[in-house]
Design a protein around this motif. Structure first.
Motif, mmCIF file in Angstrom:
data_model
loop_
_atom_site.group_PDB
_atom_site.id
_atom_site.type_symbol
_atom_site.label_atom_id
_atom_site.label_comp_id
_atom_site.label_asym_id
_atom_site.label_seq_id
_atom_site.Cartn_x
_atom_site.Cartn_y
_atom_site.Cartn_z
ATOM 1 N N ARG A 178 1.017 -1.698 -0.039
ATOM 2 C CA ARG A 178 0.300 0.173 0.227
ATOM 3 C C ARG A 178 1.260 1.052 0.314
ATOM 4 O O ARG A 178 1.569 1.256 0.643
ATOM 5 N N ALA B 210 -5.109 8.884 -8.549
ATOM 6 C CA ALA B 210 -6.242 8.420 -8.186
ATOM 7 C C ALA B 210 -6.616 7.419 -8.992
ATOM 8 O O ALA B 210 -6.221 7.902 -10.210
ATOM 9 N N GLY B 211 -6.186 6.051 -8.688
ATOM 10 C CA GLY B 211 -6.620 5.320 -10.089
ATOM 11 C C GLY B 211 -5.304 4.819 -10.773
ATOM 12 O O GLY B 211 -4.759 3.251 -11.403
ATOM 13 N N PRO C 20 -4.200 -0.628 -8.981
ATOM 14 C CA PRO C 20 -5.173 -1.349 -7.958
ATOM 15 C C PRO C 20 -5.265 -1.015 -6.811
ATOM 16 O O PRO C 20 -4.082 -1.100 -6.033
ATOM 17 N N GLY C 21 -6.640 -0.977 -6.033
ATOM 18 C CA GLY C 21 -7.048 -0.654 -4.827
ATOM 19 C C GLY C 21 -6.733 0.933 -3.681
ATOM 20 O O GLY C 21 -6.681 0.996 -2.909
ATOM 21 N N HIS C 22 -5.666 1.918 -5.219
ATOM 22 C CA HIS C 22 -5.619 2.776 -4.754
ATOM 23 C C HIS C 22 -6.785 3.907 -5.767
ATOM 24 O O HIS C 22 -6.071 4.461 -6.572
ATOM 25 N N ASP C 23 -7.151 4.047 -4.575
ATOM 26 C CA ASP C 23 -8.559 5.020 -5.849
ATOM 27 C C ASP C 23 -9.047 6.747 -5.151
ATOM 28 O O ASP C 23 -9.745 6.524 -5.808
ATOM 29 N N SER C 24 -8.346 6.671 -4.237
ATOM 30 C CA SER C 24 -8.272 8.140 -3.867
ATOM 31 C C SER C 24 -7.024 8.839 -3.771
ATOM 32 O O SER C 24 -5.590 8.212 -4.161
#
Ligand code: GLU
Length: 328
Positions: free
Chosen positions: A218, A244-245, A248-252
């Motif tokens: 992360r 963001a984006g 994967p899994g890092h949307d902000s």
């Protein structure tokens, strides 16, 4: 017939040989350009490769062959340029500043007055990547952990040391401070040999993508008073976000600080060589931007000035004036 005496002939041959070797030397300088980059999984390496690809497409016009090599990173590249071992290098804006002014880790070497800037490239946010089971939520939580601080010679290592000074931390505040090069750090994180990777790099990069995809690593944010002070006090650090984006899994978006990647050389590089290199990138700008997703944000106007501490190389200046990107 005006014939030469044997002695005259020897002198004549020697002078001819000397002239030929001098011409050969000058031509050799003009014929090859080497760009120092970084580890193969970073963004510097593909950046150097792509610049050379564009330059080499026009080899018939200028006769120069460009070659990009994987190296230990910014500080290595700056030293190699100073020692005449490489012609150009991709380097972080903070280390360009220190090399030119002879400050920080370049204090012993002194100012590199013949260092010249060509243009700036993608932003490099300071990226803190942690193991999913590390319990690290804030940057300060890395104390007492196993941290890869980067190989000596990398820009990342220099920036980590600068940051640690600002926080008042020493290497002994980590349970392990490893010096792995960027291409090895992701694997070490997933093998549970380290808990944290600290890397100053453009996004997206394979170096960050792989450990996220392989073991759920992360990215955490780096913010607070210390960072605010660093950004406000120095011309080469700025506030940055990892959009963001990106992974994967890092949307902000992730808040941090960063530097800019820049391309530098020295006055040893001829005006023509610098001109043709800059021209190859700027005249094929849409192609260049399409060569790496980290280049999407690039704009010609800011590339000719932002994050550049060393003066522009005369060859670059010539092209920028011709292209209307510089007025004086
Ligand atoms: N900024 C890193 C350094 O100077 C290299 C980043 C990359 O390889 O893209 O060492």
């Amino acid at each position: 017939m005006n014939s030469l005496s044997p002695k005259g002939l020897v002198v004549h041959l020697l002078v001819t040989a000397l002239l030929l070797s001098m011409t050969g030397f000058v031509m050799a300088q003009e014929r090859f350009l080497t760009i120092g980059t970084g580890g193969v999984t970073g963004v510097y390496y593909p950046t150097g490769q792509n610049i050379c690809r564009l330059m080499n497409r026009e080899q018939d016009t200028h006769g120069i062959r460009c070659n990009a090599e994987s190296t230990g990173g910014s500080v290595f590249n700056l030293n190699a340029i100073r020692q005449g071992e490489m012609n150009l290098g991709v380097v972080q804006s903070d280390w360009q500043h220190h090399a030119y002014h002879g400050s920080d880790r370049f204090a012993d070497a002194g100012p590199h007055e013949s260092l010249r800037a060509l243009f700036s490239l993608h932003p490099e946010p300071f990226t803190v990547l942690v193991r999913p089971d590390s319990g690290i939520e804030r940057f300060e939580d890395i104390l007492g952990k196993r941290v890869n601080v980067g190989n000596p010679g990398s820009g990342q290592r220099g920036t980590v040391e600068r940051l640690m000074e600002e926080y008042g931390w020493g290497m002994s505040d980590f349970s392990l401070a490893s010096e792995l090069p960027s291409r090895e750090q992701g694997q070490a994180l997933c093998d549970n040999r380290i808990d944290v990777v600290l890397f100053t790099v453009g996004h997206p990069s394979a170096a960050i993508q792989e450990p996220i995809a392989t073991c759920g690593a992360r990215i955490i944010s780096v913010e607070g008073e210390v960072i605010d002070r660093l950004v406000s006090e120095t011309p080469y650090y700025f506030s940055a976000t990892i959009p963001a984006g990106m992974y994967p899994g890092h949307d902000s978006p992730i808040q941090t600080f960063g530097v800019g990647a820049t391309l530098v050389t020295s006055t040893d590089t001829s005006e023509d060589a610098a001109y043709h290199l800059v021209r190859a990138v700027f005249e094929n700008f849409p192609t260049f931007k399409g060569m790496h997703p980290a280049f999407e944000v690039l704009e010609k106007e800011s590339m000719v000035g932002q994050g550049l501490s060393a003066p522009l190389h005369d060859g670059a200046r010539r092209y920028y004036r011709e292209a209307g990107l510089l007025k004086d």
